[in-house]
Design a protein around this motif. Structure first.
Motif, PDB file in Angstrom:
ATOM      1  N   ILE A   1       0.871  -1.185   0.000  1.00 29.89           N
ATOM      2  CA  ILE A   1       0.000   0.000   0.000  1.00 29.89           C
ATOM      3  C   ILE A   1       0.903   1.228   0.000  1.00 29.89           C
ATOM      4  CG2 ILE A   1      -1.825   1.230   1.279  1.00 29.89           C
ATOM      5  CD1 ILE A   1      -2.652  -1.620   0.706  1.00 29.89           C
TER       6      ILE A   1
ATOM      7  N   THR B   1       6.876   8.552   1.862  1.00 27.67           N
ATOM      8  CA  THR B   1       8.122   9.040   2.482  1.00 27.67           C
ATOM      9  C   THR B   1       8.912   7.926   3.172  1.00 27.67           C
ATOM     10  OG1 THR B   1       6.959   9.683   4.506  1.00 27.67           O
ATOM     11  CG2 THR B   1       7.234  11.386   2.827  1.00 27.67           C
TER      12      THR B   1
ATOM     13  N   THR C   1       1.711  11.121   5.519  1.00 25.18           N
ATOM     14  CA  THR C   1       0.316  11.134   5.970  1.00 25.18           C
ATOM     15  C   THR C   1       0.188  10.574   7.387  1.00 25.18           C
ATOM     16  OG1 THR C   1      -0.098   8.914   5.117  1.00 25.18           O
ATOM     17  CG2 THR C   1      -0.443  10.769   3.579  1.00 25.18           C
TER      18      THR C   1
HETATM   19  C1  LIG Z   1      13.732  12.780   6.169  1.00 24.62           C
HETATM   20  C2  LIG Z   1      12.625  12.093   6.938  1.00 24.62           C
HETATM   21  C3  LIG Z   1      12.250  12.611   8.164  1.00 24.62           C
HETATM   22  C4  LIG Z   1      11.230  12.006   8.889  1.00 24.62           C
HETATM   23  N1  LIG Z   1      10.889  12.543  10.099  1.00 24.62           N
HETATM   24  C5  LIG Z   1       9.929  11.944  10.842  1.00 24.62           C
HETATM   25  C6  LIG Z   1       9.585  12.477  12.119  1.00 24.62           C
HETATM   26  O1  LIG Z   1      10.122  13.499  12.576  1.00 24.62           O
HETATM   27  N2  LIG Z   1       8.632  11.850  12.831  1.00 24.62           N
HETATM   28  C7  LIG Z   1       7.991  10.726  12.365  1.00 24.62           C
HETATM   29  O2  LIG Z   1       7.121  10.188  13.049  1.00 24.62           O
HETATM   30  N3  LIG Z   1       8.294  10.200  11.151  1.00 24.62           N
HETATM   31  C8  LIG Z   1       9.242  10.781  10.383  1.00 24.62           C
HETATM   32  N4  LIG Z   1       9.571  10.257   9.157  1.00 24.62           N
HETATM   33  C9  LIG Z   1       8.896   9.046   8.704  1.00 24.62           C
HETATM   34  C10 LIG Z   1       7.697   9.286   7.720  1.00 24.62           C
HETATM   35  O3  LIG Z   1       7.858  10.442   6.969  1.00 24.62           O
HETATM   36  C11 LIG Z   1       6.345   9.379   8.433  1.00 24.62           C
HETATM   37  O4  LIG Z   1       6.151   8.225   9.238  1.00 24.62           O
HETATM   38  C12 LIG Z   1       5.171   9.527   7.460  1.00 24.62           C
HETATM   39  O5  LIG Z   1       4.055   9.966   8.193  1.00 24.62           O
HETATM   40  C13 LIG Z   1       4.828   8.244   6.717  1.00 24.62           C
HETATM   41  O6  LIG Z   1       3.653   8.497   5.948  1.00 24.62           O
HETATM   42  P1  LIG Z   1       3.593   8.197   4.383  1.00 24.62           P
HETATM   43  O7  LIG Z   1       2.250   8.650   3.941  1.00 24.62           O
HETATM   44  O8  LIG Z   1       4.743   8.787   3.666  1.00 24.62           O
HETATM   45  O9  LIG Z   1       3.667   6.605   4.392  1.00 24.62           O
HETATM   46  P2  LIG Z   1       4.230   5.607   3.267  1.00 24.62           P
HETATM   47  O10 LIG Z   1       5.692   5.742   3.171  1.00 24.62           O
HETATM   48  O11 LIG Z   1       3.448   5.723   2.019  1.00 24.62           O
HETATM   49  O12 LIG Z   1       3.834   4.237   3.973  1.00 24.62           O
HETATM   50  C14 LIG Z   1       4.456   3.820   5.170  1.00 24.62           C
HETATM   51  C15 LIG Z   1       3.939   2.420   5.548  1.00 24.62           C
HETATM   52  O13 LIG Z   1       2.592   2.493   6.016  1.00 24.62           O
HETATM   53  C16 LIG Z   1       1.723   1.718   5.177  1.00 24.62           C
HETATM   54  N5  LIG Z   1       0.507   2.525   5.004  1.00 24.62           N
HETATM   55  C17 LIG Z   1       0.453   3.827   4.634  1.00 24.62           C
HETATM   56  N6  LIG Z   1      -0.809   4.285   4.691  1.00 24.62           N
HETATM   57  C18 LIG Z   1      -1.567   3.246   5.091  1.00 24.62           C
HETATM   58  C19 LIG Z   1      -2.972   3.103   5.344  1.00 24.62           C
HETATM   59  N7  LIG Z   1      -3.814   4.118   5.214  1.00 24.62           N
HETATM   60  N8  LIG Z   1      -3.420   1.893   5.747  1.00 24.62           N
HETATM   61  C20 LIG Z   1      -2.549   0.844   5.915  1.00 24.62           C
HETATM   62  N9  LIG Z   1      -1.207   0.927   5.694  1.00 24.62           N
HETATM   63  C21 LIG Z   1      -0.727   2.120   5.291  1.00 24.62           C
HETATM   64  C22 LIG Z   1       2.490   1.508   3.877  1.00 24.62           C
HETATM   65  O14 LIG Z   1       2.081   0.323   3.242  1.00 24.62           O
HETATM   66  C23 LIG Z   1       3.913   1.434   4.386  1.00 24.62           C
HETATM   67  O15 LIG Z   1       4.180   0.152   4.893  1.00 24.62           O
HETATM   68  C24 LIG Z   1      10.575  10.852   8.386  1.00 24.62           C
HETATM   69  C25 LIG Z   1      10.948  10.328   7.131  1.00 24.62           C
HETATM   70  C26 LIG Z   1      11.956  10.945   6.413  1.00 24.62           C
HETATM   71  C27 LIG Z   1      12.337  10.383   5.078  1.00 24.62           C
END
Ligand SMILES: Cc1cc2nc3c(=O)[nH]c(=O)nc-3n(C[C@H](O)[C@H](O)[C@H](O)COP(=O)(O)OP(=O)(O)OC[C@H]3O[C@@H](n4cnc5c(N)ncnc54)[C@H](O)[C@@H]3O)c2cc1C
Length: 275
Positions: A26, A31, A107
């Motif tokens: 998914i 990120t 997200t």
């Molecule tokens: C430079 C950098 C800095 C960051 N800083 C932080 C920080 O300060 N704090 C922090 O908490 N995180 C941080 N993160 C981690 C990340 O950005 C967050 O956790 C972000 O919210 C992930 O959301 P996404 O939508 O990008 O998820 P994705 O990367 O698209 O997915 C992440 C995982 O969740 C699953 N997934 C996503 N949405 C759903 C859904 N609706 N239902 C079921 N499964 C789902 C996906 O399959 C995947 O396994 C950082 C990352 C980077 C690269």
């Protein structure tokens, strides 16, 4: 080569979920997942993107509840909740994630579903007793407490073909409460939490704490409440001088001595938010 699904409606999402297998992935903001796809050379049989479904991006705040679509970005969560005393902790946590670029793509669903022990939003979602609405194959829905979402300890507790569609926070039980989130990282910006502290206080007019809730993150594989700290606060004003005593409640919860000491500073920061 993977099949890509890009549903545009909730009905299409339900149908697409029926096609997924244990080898499918998914994609939300990407990120985390895109980095993992590259570094681990994952080859899923299918990739389902959630970004085309507008319903998943809806945020609705009423006096009764906050309903936050799983595809709401950190930037939008921060903007929508900032200034609402009971939900301020969620605004704080979303507003402190990564950099502006990460907050514009990452997200709330991805943060909570990623099962990272260091993620910032889970302790706050626990603090506010959020419920996660799940959609499965064919569009079947079920609702679970956020405490039952995937975590770094048990791994993935969602079934194949299930996604989180939104988070719901019941607001009447939070009436009169104020909440805040503070994190400690190696740097002040773009930093992974070493400690995440979410607190909610119900205070009398003179500031005395009538009731308190505290949840810590980034210490164990899952967030955990600190009832001893809550007891210390009840009946007192949230004076930053209590930080040393409050920090002692971390003892036994972590093997890292620096975190025991650092917790005192984090408590001090959070108490300043309730002056
Ligand atoms: C430079 C950098 C800095 C960051 N800083 C932080 C920080 O300060 N704090 C922090 O908490 N995180 C941080 N993160 C981690 C990340 O950005 C967050 O956790 C972000 O919210 C992930 O959301 P996404 O939508 O990008 O998820 P994705 O990367 O698209 O997915 C992440 C995982 O969740 C699953 N997934 C996503 N949405 C759903 C859904 N609706 N239902 C079921 N499964 C789902 C996906 O399959 C995947 O396994 C950082 C990352 C980077 C690269």
């Amino acid at each position: 080569m993977s099949t890509c699904y890009n549903p545009k409606t909730m009905d299409e999402l339900g149908q697409a979920l029926s096609q997924l297998t244990g080898r499918s992935l998914i994609l939300a903001g990407g990120t985390d997942l895109v980095l993992r796809l590259r570094s681990k050379h994952l080859e899923p049989d299918a990739l389902l993107s959630l970004s085309g479904v507008p319903d998943l991006q809806e945020i609705e705040i009423t006096p009764e509840r906050a309903s936050i679509g799983a595809m709401s970005t950190m930037a939008r969560v921060n903007q929508a909740l900032d200034g609402l005393p009971d939900l301020q902790a969620l605004a704080d946590a979303a507003g402190g994630v990564g950099s502006p670029q990460i907050r514009n793509k990452g997200t709330i669903g991805g943060n909570a579903a990623n099962a990272s022990a260091a993620a910032d939003l889970p302790p706050v979602l626990w603090l506010l007793n959020a419920q996660a609405e799940i959609m499965g194959p064919g569009g079947a829905r079920r609702t679970i407490p956020v405490q039952e979402l995937p975590d770094g300890h048990q791994g993935n507790t969602l079934a194949v073909g299930e996604v989180v569609v939104r988070f719901v926070i019941d607001r009447p039980p939070l009436k009169g409460w104020r909440s805040a989130f503070v994190k400690l990282g190696h740097r002040s910006q773009v930093t992974i939490s070493r400690i995440g502290l979410a607190a909610a206080l119900l205070q009398e007019e003179d500031g005395t704490v009538r009731d308190a809730r505290i949840v810590a993150g980034a210490i164990k594989p899952v967030p955990f409440p600190l009832p001893a700290a809550e007891d210390i606060l009840r009946g007192k004003r949230p004076d930053p001088a209590l930080a040393v005593e409050l920090g002692e409640t971390f003892k036994g919860n972590t093997r890292r001595v620096y975190k025991e000491n650092a917790a005192k500073g984090v408590f001090q920061d959070i108490l300043l938010r309730f002056q």
